[in-house]
Enzyme design. Structure first.
Site, PDB file in Angstrom:
ATOM      1  CB  SER A 260     -61.179  -9.676  77.991  1.00 53.27           C
ATOM      2  OG  SER A 260     -60.886  -8.319  78.268  1.00 53.27           O
ATOM      3  CE  LYS A 261     -67.140 -12.807  81.304  1.00 57.95           C
ATOM      4  NZ  LYS A 261     -67.531 -13.430  82.588  1.00 57.95           N
ATOM      5  NE  ARG A 262     -58.690  -5.083  78.753  1.00 60.61           N
ATOM      6  CZ  ARG A 262     -58.076  -6.238  78.585  1.00 60.61           C
ATOM      7  NH1 ARG A 262     -58.445  -7.291  79.328  1.00 60.61           N
ATOM      8  NH2 ARG A 262     -57.109  -6.382  77.708  1.00 60.61           N
ATOM      9  CG  HIS A 263     -62.082  -5.103  74.974  1.00 56.26           C
ATOM     10  ND1 HIS A 263     -61.291  -6.210  75.196  1.00 56.26           N
ATOM     11  CD2 HIS A 263     -61.235  -4.034  74.904  1.00 56.26           C
ATOM     12  CE1 HIS A 263     -60.031  -5.841  75.241  1.00 56.26           C
ATOM     13  NE2 HIS A 263     -59.962  -4.527  75.070  1.00 56.26           N
ATOM     14  N   GLY A 264     -66.574  -5.151  76.672  1.00 56.98           N
ATOM     15  CA  GLY A 264     -68.005  -5.287  76.438  1.00 56.98           C
ATOM     16  C   GLY A 264     -68.379  -6.751  76.352  1.00 56.98           C
TER      17      GLY A 264
END
Length: 496
Positions: A260-264
Site C-alpha cells: 500500500s501507499k505506506r510502503h512507498g
C-alpha cells in the site's frame, strides 16, 4: 480453447485509481501468457461503479500500460456501455429459475442491493465481495410464493435479482496455480446479480463479459479466489463451461502486509517519473510470483515471453523489494546497447529543461558517447539530469562538500590557470594527452597529481564523484574544459 486453439485472456482494471504495481503485474502475466501462446489479450474497463470510478483515470491506466510496453489486441471495452447485456442475462436467469427477485432493503441481508465497493481486477482494487458477506444464510425472498411476489410488486417495493445458490452439494473449479478447488454450496450466500437500480454487480458483469468475449484463461490476483465459486455457478447457469483460472500470488510490502501507499509509491506512473526503465520494471515484476527456472534473473522481454508458463507461477505471496528493483534498473542501464537507453535519456533531459541547450540534438554521436560514459554510475534515469547535468549544460553548481574537500589548497587558482593553458595548447585531444598535461602541471607545482585531478573534476563537473577525469575531459571537449577551468578560478577559496 477458441476454435483456433489459441487462448484468449483479459486484463480488467477499474478506473478507481491509477495503474498500480499489483494491477501491472496481473496485466503483465496476461500479456506474457498471450504472447507466449500466440493468443489474444483483451483490455476491458470495469467502470460500472459510478460512485467510485473516475473517468479521467482511464487515461492514466492506459498510459501506464503503454509505458510498460503491454499492448492489448482488443479493446478497451467499457462495461458502462454494455449494461443492457448484463440486465438481459439477469432476466434470463430469473426466467429460468436460476435467480429470484429479492425485495430486501440494503443491509437486511448479507450483500444487500446497495452498491458495494467493488471494482475490476487490478490486484488490490477489486473487493472480495464473497469474503465480506455472511455465510450459511439464504435470502428469505427465494422462498416467496407467487402471491408474496405479486404483493411486493403491487406495493412498489424495489426489486433486485439474486442468484439461487443450490443449498446442497459442492461447486468445483480448476485452478492452474492452486489446483482443484471445491466449496460447499451451503457456504455460498445467494449473491446479488442486479441491484434494484438496474446496475449489475461485479459477479454478473465479469461472467457475462468473459463468456461474450470467449475468454479461455482468467489470470488474476489470489484475492479473487473466493469470488470464483460464485462465478463458476454463474457460468454453468448461463450454459457455458468455466474457463481455466490462474490465481497469482499477491504482492506484499517488506513488512509482509498488503502493499500500500505506506510502503512507498504503488502507482506505475510514479516509478516512471522516478527514472526507472520500463523493461527493467517488466523484468522485476515478472519475477514477483513467477520463476523461469534456474538462477537466471536478468531476462530481456523476448526471453520472458519465450519462457513464460503458468506452471512457473508460485502459490507464495511475493514481497516488493525496492533495492532489487533498483538493481534491475542498473543492469538495464549498463548492459543494454546504448541505443536502447538514448531515447529515455533524451526524454529525461527534455523534462529537466537542458536538452535544447546541449550538444546532444546537434551531435547524436557525441550524445551516445556521453551517455555511455555516464551510465555505469547511474541507478535511475533522473541521474542524467541531476548529478550528471554538467555533461549536458554549463548551468551547474559546485557541490559544497566537494569544494570543501578538494579546493583547500591556496595555489589552486594558479594551477587551474596553468592547466587551462597547457590543455588549450594540446594539438591532440585524447585521454593520454590530458593525463600527461595534468600530471606535468602538478609536478611543476610540487603537488601530488591526485590533488590537482580531484580539484579539476570539481571545476569541470561540479562534483567529487564522476566518471574518470580524463575520459570526462575527452567527452566534454577541449574548449569547454578550458573554459570551465578558468571560470572556476574566482570560485576557488580555501575552506573557511
Amino acid at each position: 480453447m477458441t476454435p483456433s486453439g489459441k487462448p484468449r485472456v483479459r486484463f480488467a482494471p477499474s478506473p478507481t485509481g491509477y495503474l498500480h504495481v499489483g494491477g501491472a503485474r496481473t496485466a503483465l502475466f496476461n500479456w506474457l501468457f498471450a504472447r507466449h501462446e500466440g493468443g489474444t489479450m483483451v483490455l476491458r474497463i470495469e467502470d460500472t461503479d459510478v460512485e467510485r470510478n473516475r473517468p479521467e483515470l482511464v487515461e492514466g491506466i492506459l498510459d501506464g500500460l503503454k509505458w510498460l510496453g503491454i499492448e492489448w489486441d482488443e479493446g478497451p471495452v467499457f462495461q458502462s456501455l454494455r449494461l443492457e447485456l448484463y440486465r438481459a442475462a439477469a432476466e434470463k436467469l430469473l426466467a429460468g429459475g436460476a435467480a429470484f427477485a429479492c425485495y430486501c432493503k440494503g443491509a437486511a441481508y448479507a450483500g444487500g442491493d446497495a452498491a458495494p465497493a467493488e471494482g475490476g481486477e487490478q490486484e488490490g482494487e477489486g473487493d472480495d465481495e464473497g469474503a465480506k458477506a455472511e455465510k450459511n444464510v439464504a435470502c428469505p425472498c427465494r422462498d416467496y410464493s407467487d402471491a408474496d411476489r405479486a404483493g411486493k410488486e403491487k406495493a412498489g417495493v424495489p426489486r433486485a435479482i439474486r442468484f439461487r445458490v443450490p443449498r446442497t452439494g459442492t461447486t468445483q473449479f480448476e485452478d492452474a496455480v492452486f489446483g482443484a478447488r471445491e466449496v460447499q454450496n451451503a457456504e455460498i450466500e445467494d449473491f446479488v446479480l442486479l441491484r434494484s437500480n438496474g446496475v449489475p454487480t461485479y459477479q454478473l458483469s465479469v461472467v457475462v463479459d468473459d463468456i461474450d468475449m470467449r475468454i479461455t484463461h482468467i489470470i488474476r490476483g489470489a484475492d479473487h479466489l473466493s469470488n470464483t465459486p460464485k462465478q463458476a455457478l454463474l457460468y454453468r447457469a448461463l450454459g457455458a463451461a468455466p474457463p481455466i483460472f490462474a490465481h497469482v500470488p499477491l504482492i506484499l510490502g517488506p513488512d509482509r502486509t498488503r502493499l500500500s501507499k505506506r510502503h512507498g509509491a504503488t502507482s506505475v506512473g510514479s516509478y516512471a517519473d522516478e527514472g526507472f526503465l520500463p523493461e527493467a520494471f517488466r523484468n522485476f515484476l515478472a519475477l514477483m510470483g513467477w520463476s523461469p527456472g534456474g538462477d537466471v534473473e536478468y531476462l530481456r522481454t523476448h526471453e520472458l515471453v519465450g519462457r513464460f508458463a503458468l506452471a512457473g507461477v508460485s502459490r507464495t505471496n511475493a514481497v516488493f523489494d525496492r533495492a532489487k528493483l533498483e538493481w534491475f534498473n542498473t543492469q538495464y542501464l549498463q548492459k543494454t546497447p546504448v541505443e536502447y537507453v538514448l531515447p529515455y535519456v533524451e526524454a529525461e533531459l527534455k523534462r529537466g529543461g537542458i536538452w535544447e541547450g546541449s550538444d546532444a540534438p546537434r551531435d547524436p554521436v557525441w550524445f551516445a558517447r556521453a551517455v555511455d560514459l555516464i551510465r555505469p554510475r547511474t541507478r535511475l534515469l533522473t541521474n542524467f539530469a541531476t548529478w550528471a547535468r554538467a555533461f549536458f549544460t554549463d548551468d551547474f553548481e559546485y557541490e559544497n562538500d566537494a569544494r570543501e574537500k578538494f579546493w583547500k589548497d591556496e595555489r589552486l587558482p594558479g594551477m587551474f590557470e596553468k592547466l587551462a593553458a597547457a590543455l588549450e595548447a594540446l594539438p591532440d585531444w585524447n585521454h593520454d594527452a590530458c593525463d600527461a598535461a595534468s600530471r606535468a602541471v602538478a609536478a611543476a607545482e610540487g603537488v601530488k597529481a591526485g590533488v590537482l585531478i580531484n580539484a579539476t573534476r570539481v571545476a569541470i563537473v561540479g562534483r567529487a564523484v564522476a566518471p574518470p577525469l580524463f575520459d570526462t575531459m575527452v567527452v566534454l571537449g577541449q574548449s569547454r574544459v578550458v573554459e570551465r577551468l578558468r571560470k572556476a578560478i574566482p570560485a576557488v577559496k580555501p575552506a573557511s
